[in-house]
Motif scaffolding. Structure first.
Motif, PDB file in Angstrom:
ATOM      1  N   ASP A  77     -21.636  28.199 -36.493  1.00 29.46           N
ATOM      2  CA  ASP A  77     -20.705  27.615 -35.527  1.00 29.46           C
ATOM      3  C   ASP A  77     -21.373  26.496 -34.729  1.00 29.46           C
ATOM      4  O   ASP A  77     -20.711  25.522 -34.341  1.00 29.46           O
ATOM      5  CB  ASP A  77     -20.185  28.694 -34.579  1.00 29.46           C
ATOM      6  N   ALA A  78     -22.681  26.639 -34.487  1.00 33.75           N
ATOM      7  CA  ALA A  78     -23.380  25.609 -33.724  1.00 33.75           C
ATOM      8  C   ALA A  78     -23.351  24.274 -34.451  1.00 33.75           C
ATOM      9  O   ALA A  78     -23.195  23.215 -33.817  1.00 33.75           O
ATOM     10  CB  ALA A  78     -24.836  26.040 -33.473  1.00 33.75           C
ATOM     11  N   GLU A  79     -23.467  24.305 -35.770  1.00 33.54           N
ATOM     12  CA  GLU A  79     -23.409  23.061 -36.532  1.00 33.54           C
ATOM     13  C   GLU A  79     -22.006  22.469 -36.499  1.00 33.54           C
ATOM     14  O   GLU A  79     -21.830  21.256 -36.408  1.00 33.54           O
ATOM     15  CB  GLU A  79     -23.851  23.301 -37.975  1.00 33.54           C
ATOM     16  N   ARG A  80     -21.004  23.342 -36.541  1.00 31.10           N
ATOM     17  CA  ARG A  80     -19.622  22.862 -36.494  1.00 31.10           C
ATOM     18  C   ARG A  80     -19.317  22.238 -35.134  1.00 31.10           C
ATOM     19  O   ARG A  80     -18.661  21.196 -35.046  1.00 31.10           O
ATOM     20  CB  ARG A  80     -18.669  24.030 -36.776  1.00 31.10           C
ATOM     21  N   LEU A  81     -19.790  22.884 -34.078  1.00 30.20           N
ATOM     22  CA  LEU A  81     -19.585  22.335 -32.737  1.00 30.20           C
ATOM     23  C   LEU A  81     -20.343  21.026 -32.556  1.00 30.20           C
ATOM     24  O   LEU A  81     -19.854  20.096 -31.911  1.00 30.20           O
ATOM     25  CB  LEU A  81     -20.038  23.353 -31.690  1.00 30.20           C
ATOM     26  N   SER A  82     -21.529  20.951 -33.140  1.00 34.73           N
ATOM     27  CA  SER A  82     -22.301  19.710 -33.066  1.00 34.73           C
ATOM     28  C   SER A  82     -21.583  18.585 -33.794  1.00 34.73           C
ATOM     29  O   SER A  82     -21.564  17.443 -33.325  1.00 34.73           O
ATOM     30  CB  SER A  82     -23.693  19.932 -33.661  1.00 34.73           C
ATOM     31  N   LEU A  83     -20.980  18.912 -34.945  1.00 35.29           N
ATOM     32  CA  LEU A  83     -20.223  17.902 -35.685  1.00 35.29           C
ATOM     33  C   LEU A  83     -19.028  17.426 -34.863  1.00 35.29           C
ATOM     34  O   LEU A  83     -18.760  16.223 -34.778  1.00 35.29           O
ATOM     35  CB  LEU A  83     -19.757  18.476 -37.025  1.00 35.29           C
ATOM     36  N   ALA A  84     -18.303  18.370 -34.242  1.00 36.13           N
ATOM     37  CA  ALA A  84     -17.143  17.994 -33.427  1.00 36.13           C
ATOM     38  C   ALA A  84     -17.565  17.109 -32.258  1.00 36.13           C
ATOM     39  O   ALA A  84     -16.891  16.125 -31.934  1.00 36.13           O
ATOM     40  CB  ALA A  84     -16.429  19.247 -32.921  1.00 36.13           C
ATOM     41  N   ALA A  85     -18.696  17.455 -31.632  1.00 32.06           N
ATOM     42  CA  ALA A  85     -19.192  16.632 -30.526  1.00 32.06           C
ATOM     43  C   ALA A  85     -19.616  15.259 -31.013  1.00 32.06           C
ATOM     44  O   ALA A  85     -19.380  14.244 -30.343  1.00 32.06           O
ATOM     45  CB  ALA A  85     -20.370  17.340 -29.846  1.00 32.06           C
ATOM     46  N   GLY A  86     -20.237  15.220 -32.199  1.00 34.85           N
ATOM     47  CA  GLY A  86     -20.634  13.939 -32.773  1.00 34.85           C
ATOM     48  C   GLY A  86     -19.444  13.069 -33.096  1.00 34.85           C
ATOM     49  O   GLY A  86     -19.477  11.846 -32.890  1.00 34.85           O
ATOM     50  N   VAL A  87     -18.368  13.676 -33.583  1.00 40.61           N
ATOM     51  CA  VAL A  87     -17.142  12.925 -33.880  1.00 40.61           C
ATOM     52  C   VAL A  87     -16.569  12.333 -32.600  1.00 40.61           C
ATOM     53  O   VAL A  87     -16.157  11.164 -32.551  1.00 40.61           O
ATOM     54  CB  VAL A  87     -16.104  13.841 -34.566  1.00 40.61           C
ATOM     55  N   ALA A  88     -16.534  13.151 -31.539  1.00 41.39           N
ATOM     56  CA  ALA A  88     -15.956  12.688 -30.276  1.00 41.39           C
ATOM     57  C   ALA A  88     -16.721  11.506 -29.701  1.00 41.39           C
ATOM     58  O   ALA A  88     -16.137  10.614 -29.074  1.00 41.39           O
ATOM     59  CB  ALA A  88     -15.923  13.828 -29.272  1.00 41.39           C
ATOM     60  N   GLY A  89     -18.043  11.483 -29.908  1.00 42.51           N
ATOM     61  CA  GLY A  89     -18.842  10.406 -29.336  1.00 42.51           C
ATOM     62  C   GLY A  89     -19.228   9.337 -30.325  1.00 42.51           C
ATOM     63  O   GLY A  89     -19.976   8.413 -29.983  1.00 42.51           O
ATOM     64  N   ALA A  90     -18.724   9.429 -31.562  1.00 42.12           N
ATOM     65  CA  ALA A  90     -19.150   8.509 -32.609  1.00 42.12           C
ATOM     66  C   ALA A  90     -18.666   7.089 -32.370  1.00 42.12           C
ATOM     67  O   ALA A  90     -19.398   6.124 -32.590  1.00 42.12           O
ATOM     68  CB  ALA A  90     -18.652   9.002 -33.969  1.00 42.12           C
ATOM     69  N   ALA A  91     -17.432   6.936 -31.940  1.00 44.70           N
ATOM     70  CA  ALA A  91     -16.842   5.620 -31.722  1.00 44.70           C
ATOM     71  C   ALA A  91     -15.690   5.760 -30.740  1.00 44.70           C
ATOM     72  O   ALA A  91     -14.912   6.718 -30.848  1.00 44.70           O
ATOM     73  CB  ALA A  91     -16.343   5.025 -33.044  1.00 44.70           C
ATOM     74  N   PRO A  92     -15.558   4.850 -29.786  1.00 40.25           N
ATOM     75  CA  PRO A  92     -14.452   4.949 -28.820  1.00 40.25           C
ATOM     76  C   PRO A  92     -13.081   5.006 -29.483  1.00 40.25           C
ATOM     77  O   PRO A  92     -12.164   5.646 -28.954  1.00 40.25           O
ATOM     78  CB  PRO A  92     -14.616   3.670 -27.987  1.00 40.25           C
ATOM     79  N   ALA A  93     -12.929   4.366 -30.639  1.00 43.26           N
ATOM     80  CA  ALA A  93     -11.626   4.341 -31.306  1.00 43.26           C
ATOM     81  C   ALA A  93     -11.182   5.729 -31.744  1.00 43.26           C
ATOM     82  O   ALA A  93      -9.982   6.014 -31.803  1.00 43.26           O
ATOM     83  CB  ALA A  93     -11.670   3.398 -32.514  1.00 43.26           C
ATOM     84  N   VAL A  94     -12.139   6.617 -32.058  1.00 43.48           N
ATOM     85  CA  VAL A  94     -11.787   7.967 -32.505  1.00 43.48           C
ATOM     86  C   VAL A  94     -11.002   8.693 -31.419  1.00 43.48           C
ATOM     87  O   VAL A  94      -9.974   9.332 -31.683  1.00 43.48           O
ATOM     88  CB  VAL A  94     -13.054   8.755 -32.886  1.00 43.48           C
ATOM     89  N   GLY A  95     -11.460   8.592 -30.172  1.00 41.87           N
ATOM     90  CA  GLY A  95     -10.739   9.222 -29.075  1.00 41.87           C
ATOM     91  C   GLY A  95      -9.446   8.516 -28.748  1.00 41.87           C
ATOM     92  O   GLY A  95      -8.442   9.156 -28.424  1.00 41.87           O
ATOM     93  N   ALA A  96      -9.446   7.191 -28.854  1.00 38.48           N
ATOM     94  CA  ALA A  96      -8.249   6.427 -28.490  1.00 38.48           C
ATOM     95  C   ALA A  96      -7.105   6.655 -29.471  1.00 38.48           C
ATOM     96  O   ALA A  96      -5.947   6.758 -29.071  1.00 38.48           O
ATOM     97  CB  ALA A  96      -8.594   4.941 -28.424  1.00 38.48           C
ATOM     98  N   PHE A  97      -7.430   6.729 -30.763  1.00 43.40           N
ATOM     99  CA  PHE A  97      -6.377   6.864 -31.779  1.00 43.40           C
ATOM    100  C   PHE A  97      -6.137   8.313 -32.177  1.00 43.40           C
ATOM    101  O   PHE A  97      -5.131   8.601 -32.833  1.00 43.40           O
ATOM    102  CB  PHE A  97      -6.726   6.017 -33.008  1.00 43.40           C
ATOM    103  N   GLY A  98      -7.045   9.218 -31.831  1.00 43.29           N
ATOM    104  CA  GLY A  98      -6.833  10.642 -32.098  1.00 43.29           C
ATOM    105  C   GLY A  98      -6.560  10.955 -33.553  1.00 43.29           C
ATOM    106  O   GLY A  98      -5.712  11.800 -33.860  1.00 43.29           O
ATOM    107  N   ASN A  99      -7.285  10.304 -34.456  1.00 43.91           N
ATOM    108  CA  ASN A  99      -6.979  10.452 -35.887  1.00 43.91           C
ATOM    109  C   ASN A  99      -8.040  11.208 -36.668  1.00 43.91           C
ATOM    110  O   ASN A  99      -8.077  11.139 -37.889  1.00 43.91           O
ATOM    111  CB  ASN A  99      -6.760   9.069 -36.521  1.00 43.91           C
ATOM    112  N   VAL A 100      -8.913  11.958 -35.955  1.00 47.52           N
ATOM    113  CA  VAL A 100      -9.955  12.738 -36.620  1.00 47.52           C
ATOM    114  C   VAL A 100      -9.910  14.161 -36.099  1.00 47.52           C
ATOM    115  O   VAL A 100      -9.789  14.389 -34.881  1.00 47.52           O
ATOM    116  CB  VAL A 100     -11.358  12.141 -36.374  1.00 47.52           C
TER     117      VAL A 100
END
Length: 420
Positions: free
Chosen positions: A111-134
């Motif tokens: 689960d720690a790796e999955r949570l780390s991936l989710a956190a990485g996705v959230a901080g990977a690029a501002p567009a990911v949060g703005a468009f909510g498509n991941v």
């Protein structure tokens, strides 16, 4: 690897009747359990780790959809334990605000790796949060190397994409060992001129000497009801080759249009359900389920292109698995014009060559496209700001991709029906 399911045998080697029927009942119940679990997954709300930033309604509304707009691609990116970093790099290599993405780390990953991936996705690029498509799947399937749990994960992801974002055109499956050879601007631009009812799926009905293993052998994937990767149970008897439908096999990596995915998920005909029950007990169902459904369907069999749009190398044509790509394959790989290639080793320098020479990746951010409006500086990501995401600007590799797609479509058109 498998654990035999043979029952008690008499001196003549005959099955003990009661034991034989218990084995048959076990296979039937396993198939029913598989179908019921899929139905519950489709009907229940998906449990997903989403990026922490709420999607911007203004950003989402700026994306045009429909037949007159550039196509929208829905990606399923899959990996196993230890693949979290690779999936994040792959996401950024294929990211575009117009597209949709589901990332799936199989249940053997902590689960720690999955949570780390989710956190990485959230901080990977501002567009990911703005468009909510991941989205990152929070309750994964086992993803065992063989058996039906991998197929269950694929169907579940497709169902999630249909429920969350019913506005995409093609469903693409990629593994952590895959990598793109073109930018998303290149791919979206070329696919804009391709009929959106086509399905790119490598398939054949020529099973050859492996018919006994691929078609007749029966297994039960323990990953259906046990978490993590585990052994499968092998039946001692084999079933005859089916005559109610024709068996097809091919590459497990597919590009399927939304209408066909809806057909498989919603199942307004019995064919997808019948084949799902059959492939529940097949050794490698992802190499046959979609292939057999599409080629036995009167509505979709003539909408297939016999190509998975991947560059792969095999030292011997009889090899089932391609070899790992290396620097010596770089020129051949780029000249092929294929949009994707596999398999790559983790952090292989060849990936850096692709990033620098083809994708023009800036630092560790998303692959830049026409949507990126920020200035390219050593301390800032040009994709931290964006303009019109409905505009794509193809690069030099798009010329080779265009030739590759035209050649592929030409080969498909020369056959009256590729599902033979």
């Amino acid at each position: 690897m498998g654990m035999g399911m043979g029952g008690a045998r008499g001196g003549t080697g005959a099955w003990v009747a009661g034991e034989r029927w218990r084995r048959i009942l076990f296979l039937a119940l396993a198939s029913l359990s598989f179908l019921l679990s899929l139905i519950l997954l489709f009907l229940s709300a998906p449990r997903l780790h989403l990026p922490s930033l709420a999607p911007s309604s203004a950003a989402a509304s700026a994306v045009r959809r429909g037949p007159d707009a550039p196509p929208c691609l829905a990606y399923l990116l899959t990996g196993a334990r230890g693949d979290g970093r690779r999936l994040l790099r792959l996401l950024l290599a294929v990211y575009h605000p117009r597209n949709r993405y589901v990332l799936h780390l199989s249940a053997d990953a902590p689960d720690a790796e999955r949570l780390s991936l989710a956190a990485g996705v959230a901080g990977a690029a501002p567009a990911v949060g703005a468009f909510g498509n991941v989205a990152v799947v929070g309750t994964p399937t086992a993803g065992t190397p063989v058996g039906s749990s991998g197929l269950a994960g694929t169907l579940r992801a497709a169902a999630v994409l249909l429920r969350l974002h019913p506005d995409w055109d093609w469903f693409l499956t990629l593994n952590a060992a895959d990598y793109p050879l073109v930018t998303q601007d290149d791919l979206i631009h070329i696919l804009s001129s391709v009929p959106r009812d086509l399905n790119f799926i490598d398939h054949t009905s020529d099973i050859g000497p492996k018919e006994s293993e691929k078609v007749q052998e029966m297994i039960v994937d323990a990953g259906i009801y046990l978490s993590g990767r585990t052994n499968f149970f092998r039946a001692t008897q084999k079933r005859p080759t089916p005559d109610a439908f024709k068996f097809f096999t091919g590459s497990p990596w597919v590009i399927l249009n939304r209408q066909f995915i809806e057909y498989c998920i919603l199942g307004w005909e019995n064919l997808p359900r019948i084949l799902l029950m059959y492939f529940n007990n097949v050794m490698l169902p992802q190499e046959g389920y979609f292939h057999s459904v599409i080629c036995n369907s009167l509505d979709f069999r003539n909408l297939t292109v016999n190509n998975d749009l991947r560059f792969m190398v095999r030292d011997d044509p009889s090899q089932t698995e391609p070899i790992f790509l290396s620097r010596e394959h770089y020129g051949q790989m780029v000249d092929s014009g294929a949009p994707f290639a596999r398999p790559f080793r983790e952090n292989d320098p060849l990936l850096d060559m692709i990033d620098g020479n083809i994708l023009k990746r800036w630092s560790h951010g998303a692959i830049p496209g026409a949507w990126c409006s920020g200035r390219k500086r050593w301390f800032s990501d040009p994709c931290s700001q964006w303009g019109d995401v409905n505009i794509v600007r193809p690069g030099p590799q798009a010329v080779k991709l265009h030739q590759y797609i035209n050649r592929t479509l030409g080969e498909a058109k020369s056959r009256s029906n590729s599902c033979k």
